[in-house]
Design an enzyme around this catalytic site. Sequence first.
Site, PDB file in Angstrom:
ATOM      1  NE  ARG A 159      -4.005  -0.337   1.994  1.00  0.00           N
ATOM      2  CZ  ARG A 159      -4.952  -0.114   2.904  1.00  0.00           C
ATOM      3  NH1 ARG A 159      -4.928  -0.747   4.046  1.00  0.00           N
ATOM      4  NH2 ARG A 159      -5.911   0.742   2.669  1.00  0.00           N
ATOM      5  NE  ARG A 439      -8.317  -1.027  11.595  1.00  0.00           N
ATOM      6  CZ  ARG A 439      -7.988  -1.380  10.360  1.00  0.00           C
ATOM      7  NH1 ARG A 439      -7.461  -2.538  10.127  1.00  0.00           N
ATOM      8  NH2 ARG A 439      -8.174  -0.551   9.357  1.00  0.00           N
TER       9      ARG A 439
END
Length: 459
Positions: A159, A439
């Site tokens: 990423r 999360r």
Amino acid sequence: MQTDKANTWDKEASPSPASKSADMPAEAQAKPATSGGLDKLVIQGGQELYGEIAISGAKNSALKLMCAALLSEETLRLENMPNSLRDINSQIELLDHLGCTIDCKDDLMAINAGTVHTIDAPYDIVRKMRGSILVLGPLLARFGEARVSLPGGCAIGTRPIDLHLEGLKQMGAEIILDDGYVIAKAPAGGRLIGGKILFPKVSVGATENLMMAATLAKGTTILANAACEPEISDLGECLIKMGANISGLGTSTITIEGVDSLHSAQHSVVPDRIETGTYMMAVAMTGGELRLKKAKLAHLSALIPPLERAGVKITEDNDDIIISRDKSVPLKGTDIMTEPYPGFPTDLQAQFMSMMTLCAGASMVTETIFENRFMHVPELARMGADITVQGNSAIVRGAKTLKGAPVMATDLRASVALVLAGLVAEGETIVNRIYHLERGYEDIVGKLSACGANIQKVH
Ligand code: EPZ
């Protein structure tokens, strides 16, 4: 305005050095050893799901909307914010560090960035969550400079953020990387300059960062090959309410005419299409009928055909989705490939694979967005699933049943895929490391148990 996080937000999201471990992703390391890190979910499988689930505001929109508040010195009021999510808490921590005043009550959040006193986003906060890189564009656009820690890789892939940085450079920013930090400066005069930016690859985050930066730039910015996700349109609509001049939302070409300043606004976060899709697949697996309240079926157009092919019934009733499956009819296997919106979302791939483990016949799941997003495969295999991975594809051969087992996963969507498997598996499934779930899924235990699931969180 006072910061009032204690009202509704879980303060335990603050970092705990004690929980650091070399083999855990940074996001996980940030979690305290006393909370989600040791908590687990215990699920007794086999219950059909019946009832209603209220869909929360989209986490992946809310995180960016919070960053948009940095573009104005006036207050941004957000409604339908997802509550008690660790990623949202991390973003609060970052905005708080920058000097914003934040007021939260239930699903409302007011952010005032008139009091920002630093343009420095430190590693200790940014490393917890990649979404924090989205402060870069707004800080640079409003203050002419920013220093933001590089977020680093994560469990689902490397990423990089090269597309964010290249785009900002094309707007005249001088960018250097120093000691793990991005140090960005706007050109002389302190204002970015509009231009045409052609993304070589579709990126949700880069589109959002550049769109926010362009709202205060000099002249017109055209973002070509932009991402079209509903969360990007949601952010764009909020920016328009703040006084930005944006057209082309929802298409791959977004045009932004820069303005001198943005002002206060009120905006309601779009429903979470990934949470919606997750519960749709839950009922597809368990059987039963769920009404998903305040959801948006139009944002799930790539999920509907494969679910219907598998044997699930989906109808819309105003803002609600009703989804049902007759358990006596076996599910049928079907293939999917993840793609940028409006294609099949990578954030639903793990859940879909979990469902495919129970479908008659073979199905192929191909992941094209992230290079390492099959971490649920070995865990599903421990529950009896028959899955073969070849490169970025997985062939799933459906079984009649899964068997409960202790499992764990290293990212949010892989974790929820294991929860879905646990809901149908014979016997007990224990899902460890649930900080990942916390999360991004608001009250998943409460929502599922209210519909008949036998699931509980234990310490
Ligand atoms: C967003 O991540 C979401 N995160 C992800 O959700 C989601 O999976 C992803 O978009 C794709 O839909 C948030 O919104 C906070 P990208 P983002 O930039 O913006 C490569 C979840 O579970 N790339 O569209 O980081 C990248 O490596 C999460 O909620 C570059 O090469 O995704 C990937 O292969 C996980 N250079 C692809 O592009 C860059 O500069 C798409 O990434 C940026 C990205």
